[in-house]
Write a protein that holds these residues in place. Structure first.
Motif, PDB file in Angstrom:
ATOM      1  N   LYS A 195      -4.757  -3.349  -2.208  1.00  0.00           N
ATOM      2  CA  LYS A 195      -5.618  -4.231  -1.415  1.00  0.00           C
ATOM      3  C   LYS A 195      -5.213  -4.269   0.064  1.00  0.00           C
ATOM      4  CE  LYS A 195      -7.537  -6.450  -5.413  1.00  0.00           C
ATOM      5  NZ  LYS A 195      -7.662  -7.589  -6.346  1.00  0.00           N
ATOM      6  N   GLU A 196      -3.945  -4.031   0.330  1.00  0.00           N
ATOM      7  CA  GLU A 196      -3.514  -3.867   1.730  1.00  0.00           C
ATOM      8  C   GLU A 196      -4.221  -2.680   2.374  1.00  0.00           C
ATOM      9  OE1 GLU A 196       1.184  -5.008   0.948  1.00  0.00           O
ATOM     10  OE2 GLU A 196       0.649  -2.964   1.615  1.00  0.00           O
ATOM     11  N   LEU A 197      -4.294  -1.584   1.618  1.00  0.00           N
ATOM     12  CA  LEU A 197      -4.934  -0.377   2.140  1.00  0.00           C
ATOM     13  C   LEU A 197      -6.420  -0.624   2.386  1.00  0.00           C
ATOM     14  CD1 LEU A 197      -3.039   2.176  -0.110  1.00  0.00           C
ATOM     15  CD2 LEU A 197      -2.979   2.136   2.405  1.00  0.00           C
ATOM     16  N   ALA A 205      -9.395   1.338   4.427  1.00  0.00           N
ATOM     17  CA  ALA A 205      -9.629   2.477   3.526  1.00  0.00           C
ATOM     18  C   ALA A 205     -10.481   2.087   2.326  1.00  0.00           C
ATOM     19  CB  ALA A 205      -8.294   3.027   3.038  1.00  0.00           C
ATOM     20  N   VAL A 206     -11.216   3.059   1.818  1.00  0.00           N
ATOM     21  CA  VAL A 206     -11.729   2.938   0.455  1.00  0.00           C
ATOM     22  C   VAL A 206     -10.636   3.525  -0.436  1.00  0.00           C
ATOM     23  CG1 VAL A 206     -13.376   3.867  -1.198  1.00  0.00           C
ATOM     24  CG2 VAL A 206     -14.175   2.967   0.993  1.00  0.00           C
ATOM     25  N   VAL A 207     -10.303   2.801  -1.488  1.00  0.00           N
ATOM     26  CA  VAL A 207      -9.198   3.204  -2.353  1.00  0.00           C
ATOM     27  C   VAL A 207      -9.713   3.648  -3.726  1.00  0.00           C
ATOM     28  CG1 VAL A 207      -7.132   2.389  -3.569  1.00  0.00           C
ATOM     29  CG2 VAL A 207      -7.557   1.682  -1.191  1.00  0.00           C
ATOM     30  N   ASP A 246      -9.588   6.499   5.980  1.00  0.00           N
ATOM     31  CA  ASP A 246     -10.938   6.271   5.457  1.00  0.00           C
ATOM     32  C   ASP A 246     -10.914   6.260   3.933  1.00  0.00           C
ATOM     33  OD1 ASP A 246     -12.297   6.399   8.053  1.00  0.00           O
ATOM     34  OD2 ASP A 246     -11.560   8.465   8.029  1.00  0.00           O
ATOM     35  N   LEU A 247     -10.006   7.077   3.383  1.00  0.00           N
ATOM     36  CA  LEU A 247      -9.930   7.222   1.922  1.00  0.00           C
ATOM     37  C   LEU A 247      -8.459   7.279   1.511  1.00  0.00           C
ATOM     38  CD1 LEU A 247     -11.290   7.945  -0.868  1.00  0.00           C
ATOM     39  CD2 LEU A 247     -11.076  10.345  -0.179  1.00  0.00           C
ATOM     40  N   ALA A 248      -8.101   6.439   0.556  1.00  0.00           N
ATOM     41  CA  ALA A 248      -6.747   6.481   0.007  1.00  0.00           C
ATOM     42  C   ALA A 248      -6.849   6.815  -1.480  1.00  0.00           C
ATOM     43  CB  ALA A 248      -6.042   5.143   0.201  1.00  0.00           C
ATOM     44  N   LEU A 249      -6.200   7.896  -1.864  1.00  0.00           N
ATOM     45  CA  LEU A 249      -6.186   8.304  -3.276  1.00  0.00           C
ATOM     46  C   LEU A 249      -4.810   7.969  -3.837  1.00  0.00           C
ATOM     47  CD1 LEU A 249      -7.888  11.792  -2.777  1.00  0.00           C
ATOM     48  CD2 LEU A 249      -8.968   9.701  -3.635  1.00  0.00           C
TER      49      LEU A 249
END
Lengths: 335, 335
Positions: B80-82, B87-89, B64-67
């Protein structure tokens, strides 16, 4: 020339003795004075081994030149005695810097001000380092505004300051936690302290105001708009300064570089392609003040310029400037 | 919320994991990604022990979230793959910061800009620390000119930078001479390096221009006159900045202090009588940015103000701001 160095065992005092030797100052007799704690100590000097003496106000020594690297209080109490006893006095403290009848001199900027004075003040270290770069830029482009942020080494607090930094770093690296502090108001290892000398009612520290007051006096610009933020940083002995100026007339980095390249007391260190710029690593132990990172600052349109200077606080910021003052004087040996 | 931390073994990555825990972010699943060198390492986290994974572009994880606390190159290649995988990045690198369709967010200043974006950029550390103090002053007094000099810690170069400083100091204190350097362009112990990121044709470094470009974008002031001198100093993990501003409307220290006292993300550290001012010693490990040394700067008449800020580079300058962005988002768990 009979020369006395007062505060001879301190960080600046030691440099004074060394610089007198290195520059071939015509010393015929060298006398070293310090507190009773150091009295009797034998010190090697470029003029042979000397015994540290305690100054006796009741019988001031016969000197042609007295170089004072002592507290303002000591200077206030005894500088004029030394003058009365025949010496020309160059005082490194802030005691007389702003007195109207005492010249405040950076020889590259206002050597003539020393004139026939018998008591001459040596400026604050940050100011001396700044003035050698600022004065030639003023002559060429005119200064309207000057904004300075400093990065000041532990040596500004003397040998004790340098020792406290080194001891504190050893302690922190071995055991973590915080270092002890006595010389500085807070532990300096891994820290920055935006507090040098006491706070004034206007919110600036005395150190910051010295840059304003002394730069104005040295440059003969009593109304110059100049401000400073002075910060102690965990380095050993060279002060750096980030300087932004607004000039009266348009300035380009190329023109400023040309001016600084031929300015006495300045060494251009401005080759960013080869990672050359002013740093304590390269400026320490050098007479010249390094100037670099010269670039247009668009905040002031075509009259804006940024640069960075770094100079040895114990040399141009203190001992070297004092000896340069002595060299510029029409000193004659007293009878 | 399924959360992935990329670059999880780096200085910022470790803080991201810690801050997610400390602030009670609703993590239902935490995945840690790093280079192959760290793959398989078991790391303790506030969400239990986790095994470090290697990211496989062929099968991006469901998050859901990539930091992202990775290089700009990595972000450019994979962010952009994520996003495409759901995910929201929030990206800590400079890769997307100046792209028109990517919001650049300091939540205290422009949280709304994050809106419904799926890729949000986290600003440069120096900018984030500056913006929380600058924005409320702009709202109250209007900003005309901003001049910044920075004092940036070794942590800005990651865990390797901190290690190189500590190792180098040990070496210099034990044996004298100069420390070895690989992370920094010159040895940092007992030194200052006015060179962070690469030099641009205008003579400023990229780090300095980031402060200009990113502050303008975050504050929505594309024409703000702002300049920076960025200097690496031998401290561990908090950046300090000496800031001079010229305001549109008259400003007093008292009024500025009142504004900063109620500004979110700012802690007033401005009690000079008790030697309280922003310092790495007190700002490190804290969420809030310390602001102090607030005083009128007569260089700009009644519209001049000086102040000093210090903020934890790894927290407000990186990890904290990224998690605050995530908190501000209308995030829903993907199906």
């Amino acid at each position: 020339m009979r020369v006395g160095v007062f505060g001879a065992t301190g960080a600046v005092g030691k440099e004074l003795v060394q610089v007198l030797g290195d520059r071939g100052y015509p010393v015929t007799e060298l006398r070293l004075f310090a507190s009773t704690r150091s009295a009797g100590t034998r010190l090697p000097t470029p003029f042979g081994e000397k015994t540290v003496e305690v100054y006796d106000p009741a019988s001031p020594p016969k000197l042609d030149l007295a170089l004072l690297a002592v507290s303002g209080e000591w200077s206030k109490a005894h500088a004029k005695e030394l003058v009365a006893a025949g010496a020309v006095v160059v005082d490194n403290s802030s005691a007389f810097r702003l007195e109207d009848d005492v010249p405040l001199v950076v020889p590259e900027v206002n050597a003539a001000a020393a004139g026939g004075a018998r008591l001459i003040a040596n400026p604050n270290c940050t100011t001396a380092i700044l003035a050698v770069a600022l004065a030639p830029l003023h002559r060429e482009f005119g200064l309207k505004r000057v904004i300075v942020s400093t990065y000041q080494a532990s040596s500004g607090a003397g040998a004790e300051g340098m020792q406290e930094l080194e001891d504190g770093l050893r302690e922190v690296l071995a055991n973590g936690g915080q270092a002890k502090n006595a010389v500085f108001r807070h532990p300096l290892p891994m820290n920055l302290i935006p507090h040098i000398d006491s706070f004034q009612p206007n919110g600036y520290t005395r150190e910051e105001m010295k840059v304003t007051w002394e730069t104005r006096k040295i440059m003969g610009l009593p109304d110059l708009l100049i401000s400073c933020t002075a910060v102690r940083v965990p380095t050993l002995r060279a002060h750096a300064e980030a300087v932004t100026i607004e000039t009266e007339r348009p300035v380009t980095p190329e023109a400023a570089r040309a001016v600084l390249a031929r300015a006495p007391g300045v060494k251009l260190a401005d080759d960013t392609a080869n990672a050359v710029y002013p740093m304590p690593l390269t400026a320490s132990g050098q007479y010249d003040v390094e100037a670099g990172r010269i670039r247009s600052n668009p905040v002031f349109g075509e009259c804006g310029l940024d640069f960075f200077v770094c100079g040895d606080q114990l040399l141009k910021g203190a001992a070297l400037n004092a000896v340069q003052i002595a060299e510029a004087l029409p000193l004659k040996m007293a009878a």
